[in-house]
Design an enzyme around this catalytic site. Structure first.
Site, PDB file in Angstrom:
ATOM      1  N   HIS A 154     -30.378  -3.064 -44.387  1.00 24.20           N
ATOM      2  CA  HIS A 154     -29.789  -2.071 -43.802  1.00 24.20           C
ATOM      3  C   HIS A 154     -28.258  -2.313 -43.640  1.00 24.20           C
ATOM      4  CE1 HIS A 154     -33.519  -0.628 -41.679  1.00 24.20           C
ATOM      5  NE2 HIS A 154     -34.015  -1.525 -42.309  1.00 24.20           N
ATOM      6  N   ASP A 361     -19.930  -0.371 -42.655  1.00 27.72           N
ATOM      7  CA  ASP A 361     -21.305  -0.263 -41.768  1.00 27.72           C
ATOM      8  C   ASP A 361     -22.250   0.298 -43.056  1.00 27.72           C
ATOM      9  OD1 ASP A 361     -22.969   0.278 -39.801  1.00 27.72           O
ATOM     10  OD2 ASP A 361     -21.488   1.440 -38.738  1.00 27.72           O
TER      11      ASP A 361
HETATM   12  P1  ADQ Z   1     -26.669  -0.647 -36.228  1.00 26.80           P
HETATM   13  O1  ADQ Z   1     -25.391  -1.437 -36.560  1.00 26.80           O
HETATM   14  O2  ADQ Z   1     -27.386  -0.863 -34.925  1.00 26.80           O
HETATM   15  O3  ADQ Z   1     -27.672  -0.543 -37.409  1.00 26.80           O
HETATM   16  P2  ADQ Z   1     -26.428   2.504 -36.317  1.00 26.80           P
HETATM   17  O4  ADQ Z   1     -26.953   2.956 -37.343  1.00 26.80           O
HETATM   18  O5  ADQ Z   1     -25.090   3.025 -35.654  1.00 26.80           O
HETATM   19  O6  ADQ Z   1     -25.891   0.818 -36.132  1.00 26.80           O
HETATM   20  O7  ADQ Z   1     -27.193   2.501 -34.909  1.00 26.80           O
HETATM   21  C1  ADQ Z   1     -28.743   2.252 -34.763  1.00 26.80           C
HETATM   22  C2  ADQ Z   1     -29.286   3.143 -33.728  1.00 26.80           C
HETATM   23  O8  ADQ Z   1     -28.886   2.360 -32.390  1.00 26.80           O
HETATM   24  C3  ADQ Z   1     -28.835   4.528 -33.506  1.00 26.80           C
HETATM   25  O9  ADQ Z   1     -29.880   5.343 -33.551  1.00 26.80           O
HETATM   26  C4  ADQ Z   1     -27.840   4.767 -32.431  1.00 26.80           C
HETATM   27  O10 ADQ Z   1     -28.027   5.855 -31.700  1.00 26.80           O
HETATM   28  C5  ADQ Z   1     -28.509   3.606 -31.658  1.00 26.80           C
HETATM   29  N1  ADQ Z   1     -27.304   3.032 -30.640  1.00 26.80           N
HETATM   30  C6  ADQ Z   1     -26.159   2.584 -31.487  1.00 26.80           C
HETATM   31  N2  ADQ Z   1     -25.244   2.400 -30.218  1.00 26.80           N
HETATM   32  C7  ADQ Z   1     -26.029   2.675 -29.116  1.00 26.80           C
HETATM   33  C8  ADQ Z   1     -25.761   2.496 -27.815  1.00 26.80           C
HETATM   34  N3  ADQ Z   1     -24.274   2.124 -27.500  1.00 26.80           N
HETATM   35  N4  ADQ Z   1     -26.550   2.929 -26.892  1.00 26.80           N
HETATM   36  C9  ADQ Z   1     -27.808   3.424 -27.276  1.00 26.80           C
HETATM   37  N5  ADQ Z   1     -28.150   3.387 -28.556  1.00 26.80           N
HETATM   38  C10 ADQ Z   1     -27.127   3.056 -29.434  1.00 26.80           C
HETATM   39  C11 ADQ Z   1     -27.988  -1.227 -38.585  1.00 26.80           C
HETATM   40  C12 ADQ Z   1     -26.942  -1.152 -39.532  1.00 26.80           C
HETATM   41  C13 ADQ Z   1     -26.448   0.345 -39.680  1.00 26.80           C
HETATM   42  C14 ADQ Z   1     -27.531   1.289 -40.323  1.00 26.80           C
HETATM   43  C15 ADQ Z   1     -28.883   1.040 -39.260  1.00 26.80           C
HETATM   44  C16 ADQ Z   1     -30.014   1.676 -40.015  1.00 26.80           C
HETATM   45  O11 ADQ Z   1     -25.522  -1.919 -39.225  1.00 26.80           O
HETATM   46  O12 ADQ Z   1     -25.269   0.618 -40.694  1.00 26.80           O
HETATM   47  O13 ADQ Z   1     -27.133   2.443 -40.219  1.00 26.80           O
HETATM   48  O14 ADQ Z   1     -29.062  -0.310 -39.222  1.00 26.80           O
HETATM   49  O15 ADQ Z   1     -30.266   1.295 -41.061  1.00 26.80           O
END
Ligand code: ADQ
Length: 469
Positions: A154, A361
């Protein structure tokens, strides 16, 4: 159809009908419901007598294990989050290496594979997720498990010059070759991996596109993770109909900028705050006319670098508000807590700008969720870092370099002034991509390729690698 076994670091059983958290959870949940199967991994519990729990809900059996304090410190807090996470996000400066932690990481992967073995049927397909579980397939092969096993990363995959900073990089990467299929978010990640395999360990790129290294034949592909746009649109609309969520936070007359992240140094939060401040220095006409809402709940708060970034952000937020606020204007709202998905999509829809500027990211689903939440007749503008995986697909966003503070301030100014016709054009282009590369496409293509690819039979693990670098 063969059963699906999903292995991920954290497993939290999903109750049918509940609005689940985004990304991985929703994507694999639907696949498990369709084919039936097991979701296997850590329960999140840390105790001196870890328990194994089994719970079946509909077609899905959740099998979760606790970790001992030592496992947690070495496998999770140590090698996964203090070595792999920073290095894979190109942050050598924040990484540390400790041999005991690496041993603990390998040990926990071995323990998880051993616990999974008795639950497997011969034609089960195993899908392993993320950087915590790189050696999982090798441990399975060691135990004689011959099932097809796929892996999806991921987060980004770093170029070889960065990866080789990890002292046991060779041992670690050898374990990846025991998967049948390895999935990456972008072509940049896949190429970095291929580069390592072909140049660092003299693996072979075969005519059919597969790779052979360490005596194993396997395939690597690009599978950008997506969202479920219709569901997001519905949530955003219903949230807006019920109450405009922004009104509870801020004055409705002002233009709004929103960012939502886990509080992590890879997300570029400090740089983003500085760019927002620069907006008012460079374009003073926006003073009092704009408000910025940053939602960033604490994550991994027991890892030291995460405590530091939190302090830095609090100080930067205090500085901006102290310097610019007036009795009737608070330029920055920094909310250090998590919010329900419905509220988030409503906030996205209300905001004129989605400000998504990670330093690095894997994908960044927030960028896609922001676009999918917009009102098609009056959409907002996405300002997106070139270093988010999402920038490979969402090319109609305003693409910025998060290390260029003034450049980001200029992009904000441009977004604030952008005419409706241009906003619509950009939105429509991004939505067509979000629709065609949605979450179903991500999951179905990966599983189709995993089922279709017939690698040469996986050998039992050999005592010594073919190449030693
Ligand atoms: P994350 O680093 O957690 O994931 P991201 O893809 O932005 O990053 O977010 C994942 C989920 O968490 C999203 O559905 C988002 O809405 C939710 N989320 C993020 N911040 C939040 C908050 N403050 N409150 C509530 N919900 C929140 C990792 C990798 C990413 C990759 C994902 C999926 O780091 O690059 O996109 O996995 O593969």
């Amino acid at each position: 159809m063969s059963r699906l076994i999903v292995v991920s670091n954290r497993v939290a059983p999903i109750k049918p009908g509940k609005v689940a958290a985004g990304g991985l959870a929703v994507g694999v949940y639907d696949a498990l419901r369709q084919s039936g199967g097991i979701w296997f991994g850590w329960s999140g519990e840390v105790s001196s007598t870890p328990q194994t729990n089994t719970e079946t809900v509909g077609e899905i059996t959740y099998v979760t294990m606790g970790l001992t304090r030592q496992d947690y410190d070495q496998y999770y807090r140590g090698f996964s989050n203090a070595t792999l996470w920073p290095i894979f996000h190109y942050r050598i400066d924040l990484a540390r290496y400790n041999r005991q932690e690496y041993d603990g990481y390998r040990r926990v992967n071995g323990m998880l594979a051993a616990q999974l073995k008795p639950l497997l049927k011969p034609d089960d397909i195993i899908w392993v997720h993320d950087y915590h579980l790189i050696p999982f397939a090798e441990e399975c092969r060691r135990l004689g498990i011959r099932n097809r096993i796929g892996f999806f990363l991921h987060i980004p995959f770093p170029p070889p010059e960065i990866l080789t900073v990890i002292p046991p990089h060779n041992d670690l990467l050898k374990t990846l070759c025991f998967y049948d299929l390895i999935g990456f978010q972008t072509e940049t990640d896949r190429l970095a991996f291929q580069d390592y395999m072909t140049r660092e360990v003299r693996g072979i790129l075969e005519k059919d596109g597969s790779l052979t290294a360490y005596g194993q034949n396997f395939r690597a592909g690009v599978y950008p993770i997506g969202v479920v746009p219709d569901e997001i649109q519905e949530l955003a609309e219903s949230s807006q109909r019920r109450r405009r969520p922004m009104r509870r936070i801020t004055d409705v007359e002002r233009k709004k900028i929103i960012s939502v992240d886990r509080l992590d140094y890879s997300k570029g939060l400090v740089e983003r705050f500085k760019a927002y401040e620069a907006l008012f220095d460079r374009f003073p006409e926006h003073r009092r006319g704009v408000e910025f809402i940053q939602i960033a709940p604490t994550s991994r708060s027991d890892v030291k670098t995460y405590q530091h970034i939190r302090q830095q952000l609090e100080s930067e937020a205090g500085h901006i508000n102290g310097r610019l606020s007036d009795l009737d204007w608070t330029p920055l709202h920094y909310l250090n807590k998590s919010h329900d998905r419905r509220v988030l999509t409503g906030l996205f829809r209300d905001a004129d700008i989605g400000f998504v500027t990670p330093l690095r990211d894997g994908m960044n689903l927030v960028a896609k969720e922001y676009v999918a939440s917009q009102d098609p007749d009056d959409p907002g503008v996405l300002v997106l870092s070139r270093f988010a995986g999402a920038a490979h697909e969402l090319t109609s966003a305003l693409i910025v370099n998060p290390y260029d503070c003034i450049g980001m301030a200029e992009a904000l100014d441009r977004a604030l002034r952008m005419p409706l016709a241009e906003r619509r054009d950009r939105y429509e282009h991004m939505m067509s991509i979000i629709r065609s590369a949605d979450l179903d496409a991500w999951r179905d293509t990966f599983l189709r390729d995993l089922r279709a690819f017939s690698s040469r039979p996986k050998a039992q693990v050999q005592a010594s690698p073919l190449f030693s670098v």
